[in-house]
Design a protein around this motif. Sequence first.
Motif, short mmCIF file in Angstrom:
data_model
loop_
_atom_site.label_atom_id
_atom_site.label_comp_id
_atom_site.label_asym_id
_atom_site.label_seq_id
_atom_site.Cartn_x
_atom_site.Cartn_y
_atom_site.Cartn_z
N TYR B 69 0.83 -1.20 0.00
CA TYR B 69 0.00 0.00 0.00
C TYR B 69 0.87 1.25 0.00
N ILE B 73 1.35 4.63 -2.99
CA ILE B 73 1.10 6.07 -2.78
C ILE B 73 2.37 6.77 -2.34
N GLU B 78 1.26 11.15 2.80
CA GLU B 78 0.89 10.03 3.68
C GLU B 78 1.58 8.74 3.22
N VAL B 226 -8.68 12.46 10.46
CA VAL B 226 -8.57 12.59 9.01
C VAL B 226 -9.97 12.60 8.38
N ARG B 227 -10.11 13.25 7.23
CA ARG B 227 -11.38 13.27 6.52
C ARG B 227 -11.56 11.98 5.76
N GLY B 228 -12.83 11.72 5.38
CA GLY B 228 -13.10 10.56 4.51
C GLY B 228 -13.68 9.40 5.27
N VAL B 229 -15.00 9.24 5.15
CA VAL B 229 -15.72 8.19 5.89
C VAL B 229 -15.16 6.80 5.56
N VAL B 230 -14.99 6.54 4.29
CA VAL B 230 -14.55 5.20 3.87
C VAL B 230 -13.06 5.02 4.17
N TYR B 231 -12.29 6.06 3.95
CA TYR B 231 -10.86 6.03 4.25
C TYR B 231 -10.62 5.77 5.74
N LYS B 297 -7.25 -1.03 -1.88
CA LYS B 297 -8.39 -1.18 -2.79
C LYS B 297 -8.89 0.19 -3.24
N ILE B 298 -8.85 1.17 -2.32
CA ILE B 298 -9.25 2.54 -2.68
C ILE B 298 -8.37 3.07 -3.79
N GLU B 299 -7.10 2.69 -3.78
CA GLU B 299 -6.16 3.17 -4.80
C GLU B 299 -6.27 2.41 -6.12
N ASP B 300 -6.93 1.25 -6.06
CA ASP B 300 -6.98 0.40 -7.26
C ASP B 300 -8.25 0.56 -8.10
N VAL B 301 -9.36 0.93 -7.47
CA VAL B 301 -10.63 0.95 -8.22
C VAL B 301 -10.73 2.17 -9.13
#
Lengths: 92, 301
Positions: B69, B73, B78, B226-231, B297-301
């Motif tokens: 991961y 990034i 980050e 940090v922001r981002g519900v799913v993150y 997965k967030i970075e792949d979709v």
Amino acid sequence: MNDTPSLYQHAVEVSKDYLGPAAERFIRRQITTHLGKPPEMLAQKDMQKLVDWVRLTFALLTEDADLVEEYSEQLLSLRDKKSNLVNNAHQA
Amino acid sequence: MKEQKFLYLFIILVVLYAAIALLSPSDPTVLAKYNISQDKAHVLSLTVVVPLTAIWFSGFYGFSRIKRYARSIISTREGEAMNLVANGLLIQVLGLPASAAISSFLSYYALKNPDLLPMTTILKNYVALILPLIAFYFVAQGAERLYNSVRHKKPMSFKPWVITFIVVSALYSWIIISKPINSVTGSAVYFLPGWLVILTLAVPYLFVWFQGAQAAYQINAYQSNVRGVVYKKALRYLAAGITAIIGLSILLQLLVTISARLNRLNLTPLLGVLYVIVALYAVGYILIALGANKLKKIEDV
């Protein structure tokens, strides 16, 4: 120099509420991969297609259907907001 | 791929440990005490080596996921921070079989050369310290960067930390330099003068634990702010896993460093606790892997 945030920047800002630091990379990827254009060139006419793709891909990241819908609607509302701004500018 | 090289190194260390643990002869006094043969002792060793190896492999799996991961990034702020955390976890993961192998070898060496017991004990103590020291340094650096990358609703307050650590430092220093319970010779089990034990073992361990505790706090604060519900949801697993690993490491180090003082007491419950802690390492690393997979997965979709 035009300091007004572009539609792309607005889309990123909306996405940050859902994807945090990964938001810009996510939106950039959707635009370049599925719309086939540089992210900065995102236009109002592209928003429906972008939202359709975001709905599909974001649904892979969460099982919360309400969240997916909320995010999609937030993005779609950008198209309408931008439309109103353009219309007001013409009328003026 | 770089991870492959680390995997090979990891496998070599695990095999080395297993070979030393299974092939080296057991202490004859221990065999006599429990009335078991050398062969039976080796079979019993398997009951330790096999689960330990499985737990270490889960550790490597956790590291490989977070590293993957972080690499995806790496050009981001980050990403650099996650990479530091991943590197710290790598040292932790490699350090487990490495220090076990070195410790087993030194124990065997001391058995064959009783005069060298002080030297091997000193070496074992420093080997057990140096790897977590380096590992926690990197994890702490990464955690600090993550913490500083977001705005916090409530900035970290240092007062509770300072007070807690003053108390912990005083207690810990007293425990390790006070006379051991039922010491036949009356000499310290570290084979070092008290002031040297404090300066070169207690102080560094306390520093490691402080860094570790701060890192755990900062990673959780980052996840919280940090922001981002799913993150955030994905990061929760990662933060929980890293916190577990840090907490368990601290607990394990604390118990091992003071266990030598308890040579009169029945050590069976303590050994049981140590093994449970080591098993919980696997849970920690699996949480790290889960979190890292979700973030990837967030970075792949």
